[in-house]
Write a protein that holds these residues in place. Structure first.
Motif, PDB file in Angstrom:
ATOM      1  N   HIS B 103       0.831  -1.206   0.000  1.00  0.00           N
ATOM      2  CA  HIS B 103       0.000   0.000   0.000  1.00  0.00           C
ATOM      3  C   HIS B 103       0.868   1.260   0.000  1.00  0.00           C
ATOM      4  O   HIS B 103       1.970   1.267   0.503  1.00  0.00           O
ATOM      5  CB  HIS B 103      -0.940  -0.014   1.201  1.00  0.00           C
ATOM      6  CG  HIS B 103      -1.922  -1.143   1.113  1.00  0.00           C
ATOM      7  ND1 HIS B 103      -2.977  -1.146   0.244  1.00  0.00           N
ATOM      8  CD2 HIS B 103      -1.975  -2.324   1.768  1.00  0.00           C
ATOM      9  CE1 HIS B 103      -3.657  -2.277   0.369  1.00  0.00           C
ATOM     10  NE2 HIS B 103      -3.064  -3.014   1.282  1.00  0.00           N
ATOM     11  N   ARG B 104       0.299   2.323  -0.552  1.00  0.00           N
ATOM     12  CA  ARG B 104       1.101   3.508  -0.800  1.00  0.00           C
ATOM     13  C   ARG B 104       1.548   4.230   0.468  1.00  0.00           C
ATOM     14  O   ARG B 104       2.633   4.813   0.483  1.00  0.00           O
ATOM     15  CB  ARG B 104       0.358   4.486  -1.710  1.00  0.00           C
ATOM     16  CG  ARG B 104      -0.791   5.241  -1.068  1.00  0.00           C
ATOM     17  CD  ARG B 104      -1.575   6.027  -2.102  1.00  0.00           C
ATOM     18  NE  ARG B 104      -2.658   6.807  -1.518  1.00  0.00           N
ATOM     19  CZ  ARG B 104      -3.760   6.306  -0.991  1.00  0.00           C
ATOM     20  NH1 ARG B 104      -3.929   4.999  -0.918  1.00  0.00           N
ATOM     21  NH2 ARG B 104      -4.674   7.104  -0.497  1.00  0.00           N
ATOM     22  N   GLN B 105       0.715   4.208   1.524  1.00  0.00           N
ATOM     23  CA  GLN B 105       1.096   4.974   2.712  1.00  0.00           C
ATOM     24  C   GLN B 105       2.451   4.513   3.264  1.00  0.00           C
ATOM     25  O   GLN B 105       3.288   5.330   3.633  1.00  0.00           O
ATOM     26  CB  GLN B 105       0.033   4.870   3.817  1.00  0.00           C
ATOM     27  CG  GLN B 105      -1.255   5.635   3.517  1.00  0.00           C
ATOM     28  CD  GLN B 105      -2.295   4.791   2.806  1.00  0.00           C
ATOM     29  OE1 GLN B 105      -1.999   3.716   2.289  1.00  0.00           O
ATOM     30  NE2 GLN B 105      -3.535   5.269   2.770  1.00  0.00           N
TER      31      GLN B 105
ATOM     32  N   ASP C 116      -3.691  10.601  -3.060  1.00  0.00           N
ATOM     33  CA  ASP C 116      -4.866  10.535  -2.186  1.00  0.00           C
ATOM     34  C   ASP C 116      -6.099  11.004  -2.945  1.00  0.00           C
ATOM     35  O   ASP C 116      -7.191  10.442  -2.815  1.00  0.00           O
ATOM     36  CB  ASP C 116      -4.666  11.396  -0.932  1.00  0.00           C
ATOM     37  CG  ASP C 116      -3.700  10.743   0.049  1.00  0.00           C
ATOM     38  OD1 ASP C 116      -3.404   9.545  -0.089  1.00  0.00           O
ATOM     39  OD2 ASP C 116      -3.225  11.453   0.957  1.00  0.00           O
ATOM     40  N   LYS C 119      -7.224   8.329  -5.531  1.00  0.00           N
ATOM     41  CA  LYS C 119      -7.848   7.166  -4.885  1.00  0.00           C
ATOM     42  C   LYS C 119      -9.296   7.419  -4.498  1.00  0.00           C
ATOM     43  O   LYS C 119     -10.063   6.466  -4.329  1.00  0.00           O
ATOM     44  CB  LYS C 119      -7.071   6.808  -3.607  1.00  0.00           C
ATOM     45  CG  LYS C 119      -5.747   6.127  -3.880  1.00  0.00           C
ATOM     46  CD  LYS C 119      -5.949   4.627  -3.974  1.00  0.00           C
ATOM     47  CE  LYS C 119      -4.665   3.922  -4.358  1.00  0.00           C
ATOM     48  NZ  LYS C 119      -4.873   2.490  -4.600  1.00  0.00           N
ATOM     49  N   THR C 120      -9.661   8.662  -4.273  1.00  0.00           N
ATOM     50  CA  THR C 120     -10.959   8.920  -3.636  1.00  0.00           C
ATOM     51  C   THR C 120     -11.891   9.806  -4.434  1.00  0.00           C
ATOM     52  O   THR C 120     -13.110   9.762  -4.208  1.00  0.00           O
ATOM     53  CB  THR C 120     -10.748   9.617  -2.272  1.00  0.00           C
ATOM     54  OG1 THR C 120      -9.968  10.803  -2.478  1.00  0.00           O
ATOM     55  CG2 THR C 120     -10.026   8.700  -1.301  1.00  0.00           C
ATOM     56  N   LYS C 140     -12.389   2.636   0.272  1.00  0.00           N
ATOM     57  CA  LYS C 140     -11.800   2.273   1.573  1.00  0.00           C
ATOM     58  C   LYS C 140     -11.777   3.472   2.511  1.00  0.00           C
ATOM     59  O   LYS C 140     -11.408   4.573   2.126  1.00  0.00           O
ATOM     60  CB  LYS C 140     -10.377   1.742   1.364  1.00  0.00           C
ATOM     61  CG  LYS C 140     -10.372   0.399   0.635  1.00  0.00           C
ATOM     62  CD  LYS C 140      -8.958  -0.128   0.430  1.00  0.00           C
ATOM     63  CE  LYS C 140      -8.975  -1.470  -0.300  1.00  0.00           C
ATOM     64  NZ  LYS C 140      -9.451  -1.379  -1.703  1.00  0.00           N
ATOM     65  N   ASP C 142      -9.749   4.113   4.874  1.00  0.00           N
ATOM     66  CA  ASP C 142      -8.444   4.745   5.136  1.00  0.00           C
ATOM     67  C   ASP C 142      -7.987   5.597   3.952  1.00  0.00           C
ATOM     68  O   ASP C 142      -7.228   6.543   4.124  1.00  0.00           O
ATOM     69  CB  ASP C 142      -7.370   3.740   5.593  1.00  0.00           C
ATOM     70  CG  ASP C 142      -7.083   2.688   4.554  1.00  0.00           C
ATOM     71  OD1 ASP C 142      -7.869   2.562   3.605  1.00  0.00           O
ATOM     72  OD2 ASP C 142      -6.072   1.983   4.712  1.00  0.00           O
ATOM     73  N   ASP C 143      -8.497   5.315   2.755  1.00  0.00           N
ATOM     74  CA  ASP C 143      -8.226   6.219   1.633  1.00  0.00           C
ATOM     75  C   ASP C 143      -8.950   7.550   1.834  1.00  0.00           C
ATOM     76  O   ASP C 143      -8.396   8.620   1.556  1.00  0.00           O
ATOM     77  CB  ASP C 143      -8.677   5.584   0.309  1.00  0.00           C
ATOM     78  CG  ASP C 143      -7.703   4.511  -0.169  1.00  0.00           C
ATOM     79  OD1 ASP C 143      -6.508   4.599   0.166  1.00  0.00           O
ATOM     80  OD2 ASP C 143      -8.148   3.597  -0.871  1.00  0.00           O
ATOM     81  N   ASN C 144     -10.179   7.468   2.312  1.00  0.00           N
ATOM     82  CA  ASN C 144     -10.919   8.713   2.563  1.00  0.00           C
ATOM     83  C   ASN C 144     -10.261   9.519   3.681  1.00  0.00           C
ATOM     84  O   ASN C 144     -10.172  10.746   3.600  1.00  0.00           O
ATOM     85  CB  ASN C 144     -12.372   8.397   2.919  1.00  0.00           C
ATOM     86  CG  ASN C 144     -13.137   7.890   1.704  1.00  0.00           C
ATOM     87  OD1 ASN C 144     -12.939   8.378   0.597  1.00  0.00           O
ATOM     88  ND2 ASN C 144     -13.988   6.906   1.906  1.00  0.00           N
ATOM     89  N   ALA C 146      -7.107   9.475   4.396  1.00  0.00           N
ATOM     90  CA  ALA C 146      -5.865  10.044   3.846  1.00  0.00           C
ATOM     91  C   ALA C 146      -6.187  11.300   3.042  1.00  0.00           C
ATOM     92  O   ALA C 146      -5.498  12.319   3.148  1.00  0.00           O
ATOM     93  CB  ALA C 146      -5.148   9.010   2.975  1.00  0.00           C
TER      94      ALA C 146
ATOM     95  N   THR D  81     -12.859   4.644  -6.935  1.00  0.00           N
ATOM     96  CA  THR D  81     -11.820   3.715  -6.456  1.00  0.00           C
ATOM     97  C   THR D  81     -10.656   3.674  -7.451  1.00  0.00           C
ATOM     98  O   THR D  81     -10.191   2.597  -7.834  1.00  0.00           O
ATOM     99  CB  THR D  81     -12.412   2.299  -6.276  1.00  0.00           C
ATOM    100  OG1 THR D  81     -13.017   1.897  -7.523  1.00  0.00           O
ATOM    101  CG2 THR D  81     -13.458   2.250  -5.178  1.00  0.00           C
TER     102      THR D  81
END
Lengths: 83, 160, 160, 83
Positions: B103-105, C116, C119-120, C140, C142-144, C146, D81
């Motif tokens: 994962h990117r983080q 980020d 992704k969102t 996801k 955790d993407d939101n 981020a 996504t």
């Protein structure tokens, strides 16, 4: 023990490394710096600002109060500027 | 995972190094590549070149120790650190950090951690060649501040 | 600086794109390259491929708007965003973000900001092909989270 | 006005786009979603969870209370996504 110098510490001291035998009263890195300053003008100049000097004993960073007993190689250099 | 850590005079091939980290595997989802490049000016003054001095032996060991720390902090699938030394002209590469993770983080955080470390604690020193001769670059406060972000409070081992 | 923004079916060459950002200039000190790669498993289940659907027209415009926002936030000297669509097999590239700046902090922050965002908020949707047929990947949390890091205080914010 | 659908919204509705003429009483995106639900089982299924549907008017993200007057193209899709 062996001393090694880098960057402007090396330039001011005028050599990259040397063998020294400090007296037994010299127990820490800070004391070694004070002792080195007395060895001549080039050392006095290289070590005049002790807070700008970093040290490593046997290739690990150490603080000024680190004991030098048993050290094989002590390095002195300015703050690092890699990357 | 065997990290790649190299100190060398010659240039590196960032793409080839990144390809090595992902070749033949399908668990990597994110690859972050940082390339540090020699700029043509320092503090507003044009420069002819940089010369990088390092402490052989200590530099490799210290970098390896910090790569290990990055691996304990983030779930990394690959790490490459290549740092050049010697004379480097403007526009040439200085340093390469590549991190691979699912994962990117994790990949971003580990790459920033390693770069902040290399800037402040790895035994390298930069000298600039300018019109007025040579001068050693001084450590920068904002690099030290960036590196201090990663300090853990004593006793706190929480990842990320 | 003219950013490069492309949506395409075919793969990209990250190294060639990075070289374009730095060629012939000596003000770039830091280049951050993020490559997002298709993993061979999703939520623990092996997958045969991803299919990426996008909203043509909107995707380009929206990415361009966020690249502009990145340029107002950080002193960037170059930005490249390439996002693939269509069917993508495990191990293949999905997305490329490259940021160039004089200093590493700006390059890292802008690359993370853009990822980020992609992704969102960029209009792309991923479908996985697995043993049990196809399924759309869910957004996801955790993407939101981020992406929410970059929100500016109210009053200073573009309409969402 | 033109409606376009993506991902599972498109799959459930069974088409990628269509032209519609909602009555004048349908003024917002939320009202349009309610109106669409009444057009058949496929729409009822596609739009059953309004909180999972995102919308764009003329290729800009909008919220459910956005007015649809003057819109040329309204898109409905799940949370994004990409990346």
């Amino acid at each position: 023990m062996k001393l090694v110098y880098f960057a402007w510490v090396r330039e001011r001291v005028g050599k990259a490394e040397e063998e020294i035998e400090p007296p037994a009263s010299v127990r820490t890195v800070a004391e070694l710096i004070r002792w080195l300053r007395g060895r001549g003008d080039e050392y006095a100049h290289a070590f005049e600002q002790a807070q700008s000097i970093r040290a490593a004993i046997d290739r690990s960073h150490v603080k000024p109060d680190a004991a030098i007993a048993g050290a094989r190689e002590i390095a002195f250099f300015p703050p690092m500027t890699g990357g | 995972m065997q990290p790649t850590i190299r100190l060398q005079r010659e240039d590196f091939d960032a793409a080839a190094e990144a390809a090595l980290l992902t070749r033949g595997r399908t668990d990597v989802g994110a690859v972050v590549t940082f390339a540090g490049v020699c700029r043509g000016a320092e503090s507003g003054e044009p420069i002819a070149a940089l010369t990088l001095e390092h402490y052989p032996g200590m530099a490799e060991t210290e970098i390896a120790r910090h790569v290990e720390e990055a691996r304990t902090r983030w779930p990394l699938l690959g790490v490459t650190v290549i740092h050049r030394y010697g004379r480097i002209a403007p526009g040439e590469n200085i340093v390469l950090v590549i991190t691979a993770s699912s994962h990117r983080q994790a990949a971003f955080a580990a790459a920033e951690f390693l770069m902040d470390y290399l800037k402040t604690r790895a035994p390298f020193w930069k000298q600039v060649e300018g019109k007025a001769g040579t001068a050693w670059i001084e450590a920068k406060d904002d690099d030290n501040a960036a590196a201090a972000r990663w300090k853990k409070p004593a006793g706190d081992q929480a990842a990320e």
